[in-house]
Design a protein around this motif. Structure first.
Motif, short mmCIF file in Angstrom:
data_model
loop_
_atom_site.label_atom_id
_atom_site.label_comp_id
_atom_site.label_asym_id
_atom_site.label_seq_id
_atom_site.Cartn_x
_atom_site.Cartn_y
_atom_site.Cartn_z
N VAL A 54 0.87 -1.19 0.00
CA VAL A 54 0.00 0.00 0.00
C VAL A 54 0.90 1.24 0.00
CG1 VAL A 54 -1.82 1.26 1.19
CG2 VAL A 54 -1.78 -1.26 1.26
N GLN B 189 2.01 5.34 0.11
CA GLN B 189 1.85 6.33 1.18
C GLN B 189 0.54 7.10 1.05
OE1 GLN B 189 3.88 6.80 3.82
NE2 GLN B 189 2.45 8.36 4.58
N TYR B 190 0.11 7.42 -0.15
CA TYR B 190 -1.10 8.21 -0.34
C TYR B 190 -2.33 7.34 -0.52
CZ TYR B 190 0.21 7.07 -5.16
OH TYR B 190 0.59 6.41 -6.30
N GLU B 191 -2.23 6.04 -0.19
CA GLU B 191 -3.36 5.13 -0.34
C GLU B 191 -3.72 4.49 1.00
OE1 GLU B 191 -2.60 3.56 -4.94
OE2 GLU B 191 -1.95 2.34 -3.22
N ARG B 192 -4.92 3.97 1.02
CA ARG B 192 -5.38 3.16 2.16
C ARG B 192 -6.01 1.89 1.60
NH1 ARG B 192 -2.62 6.41 3.82
NH2 ARG B 192 -2.83 7.80 5.63
N ASP C 176 -10.56 -3.12 10.18
CA ASP C 176 -9.23 -2.51 10.08
C ASP C 176 -8.94 -2.09 8.64
OD1 ASP C 176 -9.31 -5.14 9.29
OD2 ASP C 176 -7.18 -5.48 9.73
N VAL C 177 -8.51 -0.84 8.50
CA VAL C 177 -8.11 -0.30 7.21
C VAL C 177 -6.59 -0.32 7.17
CG1 VAL C 177 -8.16 1.71 5.69
CG2 VAL C 177 -10.18 1.13 7.05
N ARG C 178 -6.06 -0.98 6.14
CA ARG C 178 -4.61 -1.14 6.05
C ARG C 178 -3.94 0.17 5.67
NH1 ARG C 178 -3.99 -6.79 5.52
NH2 ARG C 178 -5.77 -7.66 6.66
N GLY C 179 -2.90 0.48 6.43
CA GLY C 179 -2.16 1.69 6.16
C GLY C 179 -1.09 1.47 5.10
N PRO C 180 -0.28 2.51 4.84
CA PRO C 180 0.77 2.37 3.82
C PRO C 180 1.85 1.38 4.28
CG PRO C 180 0.97 4.47 4.96
CD PRO C 180 -0.29 3.87 5.45
N THR D 295 1.64 -5.46 3.50
CA THR D 295 0.56 -6.12 4.23
C THR D 295 0.25 -7.44 3.56
OG1 THR D 295 -1.67 -5.86 5.11
CG2 THR D 295 -1.24 -4.98 2.91
N LYS E 94 -7.61 -0.73 -2.84
CA LYS E 94 -6.85 0.46 -2.50
C LYS E 94 -7.65 1.71 -2.89
CE LYS E 94 -2.50 -1.93 -3.41
NZ LYS E 94 -1.24 -1.93 -4.21
#
Length: 316
Positions: A27, A29-32, A44-48, A51, A62
């Motif tokens: 993922v 940096q500017y995405e979730r 849970d929303v995956r961060g940058p 994963t 994404k």
């Protein structure tokens, strides 16, 4: 035996590599990342970063969290004062809730675009032409509120809305040009009239000052003649001087009586005496004969004998 163990280890490693390759996700940096397990949303929303998901069980979607710049197609509409216009705009928005952007709406970009178009047409119908041309800040704020209200439930935040261009028909452009020209001409006439008023007041003051000194009028006349003759391209007709006219007027007035007595008049010459008629003796004539008639002889005033002319004959 060892060979079988080696083959099993190689097979396990290969299976692990295939599983890792199938489950690994990156993922940016500017995405979730929003995870759906068997079609159900995970909390849970995956961060940058890196994963893992369960291949075949979980699905990662994404969502871009950057600000999106979307042009709104030009919309034709009629303003409140019945003027046909064509208006286009641009909208800036971003996703603040990735889960809602995935679950609540099928395509949030298309939804925001359609909402912007309908809101733009609505704001055109509620506004006047003057507001579209000069009061765009207020219209931008109203358009932003109209789009942001439904977009909040989609996890989208409207950052800014700007009206780019307002296209008018050619007939309306000509009418506005004539109106602007008429307004400028009106202001020019008002300014000119004000200047004439001020100039007339100054001229009245100057005339009152010059009336006390007649020579000032002549000086002003000569200054005007010099100013006109400077161009050397016109015929100058010089008016008759006012002072000369006044001099002639004084000369024509009757002279006052003199104080000195006049000299005695000389005696008139004596009048001539009228000629007197004297009877002249006539000699006796025979009957039937003509004889001259007596004629009066006038004595001259100087005492000298006056000659007599021919005498008419009288018949006896």
């Amino acid at each position: 035996m060892v060979q079988e163990l080696l083959i099993a280890a190689v097979a396990a490693v290969s299976a692990g590599a295939v599983y890792t390759a199938a489950a690994a996700r990156v993922v940016k940096q500017y995405e979730r990342g929003v995870v759906l397990r068997l079609g159900r949303l995970r909390n849970d929303v995956r961060g940058p970063g890196f994963t893992m998901v369960l291949p075949g069980v979980e699905r990662l979607r994404k969502v871009n969290m950057q600000i999106v710049t979307m042009p709104v197609p030009a919309q034709d509409g009629i303003t409140r004062d019945n003027v046909t216009v064509r208006v286009d705009a641009v909208i800036y928005f971003k996703v603040v809730d990735a889960a809602s952007a995935v679950v609540e709406v099928e395509d949030y970009r298309f939804a925001v675009s359609q909402m912007a178009q309908t809101s733009l047409r609505s704001i055109i119908g509620k506004s006047d032409l003057d507001d579209l041309l000069s009061n765009r800040e207020k219209l931008n704020q109203g358009l932003e509120l109209m789009i942001d209200s439904p977009a909040v439930g989609w996890g989208v935040q409207i950052d800014r809305v700007e009206i780019k261009d307002v296209s008018l028909p050619e007939t309306m452009k000509r009418s506005m040009a004539r109106q602007a020209e008429a307004d400028r001409e009106r202001r020019a006439r008002v300014i000119n009239a004000d200047a004439e008023l001020q100039a007339s007041k100054k001229l009245a003051e100057a005339a009152s000052e010059m009336s006390a000194q007649p020579a000032a009028l002549q000086l002003r006349l000569l200054q005007t003649v010099v100013a006109v003759a400077a161009e050397k391209n016109s015929t100058l007709v010089l008016p008759f001087p006012v002072e000369l006219l006044r001099f002639l007027e004084r000369a024509q007035q009757p002279a006052p009586p003199e104080a000195v007595d006049r000299a005695p008049e000389a005696p008139a010459p004596p009048a001539q005496a009228e000629p007197s008629t004297q009877a002249e003796p006539s000699a006796p004539s025979a009957p039937g004969h003509l004889r001259p008639a007596p004629r009066a002889a006038s004595a001259p005033a100087s005492g000298q004998p006056r000659s007599t002319g021919s005498k008419p004959l009288a018949r006896h």
